[in-house]
Enzyme design. Structure first.
Site, PDB file in Angstrom:
ATOM      1  CG  PHE A 101     -57.995  72.116  18.793  1.00 39.51           C
ATOM      2  CD1 PHE A 101     -59.193  72.807  18.660  1.00 39.51           C
ATOM      3  CD2 PHE A 101     -57.283  72.238  19.980  1.00 39.51           C
ATOM      4  CE1 PHE A 101     -59.669  73.601  19.691  1.00 39.51           C
ATOM      5  CE2 PHE A 101     -57.756  73.033  21.025  1.00 39.51           C
ATOM      6  CZ  PHE A 101     -58.961  73.718  20.878  1.00 39.51           C
ATOM      7  CG  ASP A 102     -58.599  68.310  11.732  1.00 42.45           C
ATOM      8  OD1 ASP A 102     -57.663  67.565  11.400  1.00 42.45           O
ATOM      9  OD2 ASP A 102     -59.248  69.002  10.921  1.00 42.45           O
ATOM     10  CG  LEU A 103     -53.244  71.966  11.346  1.00 40.27           C
ATOM     11  CD1 LEU A 103     -53.080  72.972  12.479  1.00 40.27           C
ATOM     12  CD2 LEU A 103     -51.877  71.480  10.871  1.00 40.27           C
ATOM     13  CG  ASP A 104     -55.029  70.373   6.982  1.00 42.10           C
ATOM     14  OD1 ASP A 104     -54.268  71.259   7.385  1.00 42.10           O
ATOM     15  OD2 ASP A 104     -54.643  69.399   6.313  1.00 42.10           O
TER      16      ASP A 104
END
Length: 216
Positions: free
Chosen positions: A6-9
């Site tokens: 997963f990307d975060l932002d």
């Protein structure tokens, strides 16, 4: 499929208000005669700070980065929010036994601050940040490093994100790609990236994972 990256932002945490405020604070200081709308800042969301600030002011990019990060860290806990249902979904996926990792273009200290803030740091077996790679997303390296750390392979993995850098990094590494429908840049932008699926909720993501597994 047993590995979820997963990307975060803009994917797991709604950091968009923080990012926009941090850029506006920084740009207002360094370019006081300019006016920046939210739409002018959107292109900076996704790339690293180094890339963004070098494009704006290469001689002073390091100073701009430090100025940005000082404000960003100070305002982090006030401006970062949850997306409805996302954190609950992460707990469900973790309980199902998926290997899970974060792959982000942010620096490690503020990444860890965000994960701790919402008590999700323990859900991830690996966190790859801008500090851990030579080539940031959309290069394959961040995704490949996460896969290696998890003992997984691209054919068993999904990269989930809200931006072109996330989707192309996954594609370049050979994973399936998932775009989140709550992305700031909108559905038309996501469709143009041609991910394997655009999800509207974590329940939608889980249903898609079940379908992919059945037809594998």
């Amino acid at each position: 499929m047993d590995t979820l990256l997963f990307d975060l932002d803009g994917t797991l945490l709604d950091t968009n208000p923080l990012i926009i405020a941090s850029f506006r604070h920084t740009l207002g200081y360094y370019f006081p005669d300019e006016t920046y709308r939210d739409e002018d800042i959107f292109p900076f969301i996704g790339p690293t700070l180094e890339k963004s600030f070098k494009a704006l002011n290469e001689p002073e990019w390091k100073e701009m980065q430090a100025f940005y990060r000082s404000f960003n860290i100070a305002m982090h806990d006030q401006l970062v929010a949850e997306y409805p249902g996302v954190i609950e979904g992460l707990y469900r996926l973790h309980a199902k036994g998926f290997k899970m990792g974060v792959v982000t273009s942010k620096g490690r200290p503020v990444v860890e601050q965000g994960l701790r803030l919402f008590n999700i740091d323990h859900l991830f077996d690996v966190v790859i940040t801008a500090d851990d790679v030579i080539h940031e997303k959309p290069h394959a390296e961040p995704v490949e490093r996460a896969l290696h750390a998890l003992g997984s392979t691209a054919d068993r993995a999904v990269m989930v994100g809200d931006n072109d850098t996330d989707i192309f990094s996954g594609k370049n590494a050979g994973t399936k790609t998932v775009a989140v429908g709550w992305a700031l840049k909108g559905r038309a932008f996501l469709e143009a990236l041609e991910p394997d699926v655009i999800i509207d909720s974590m329940e939608h993501f889980e249903a898609w994972l079940d379908e992919v597994t059945i037809h594998a």
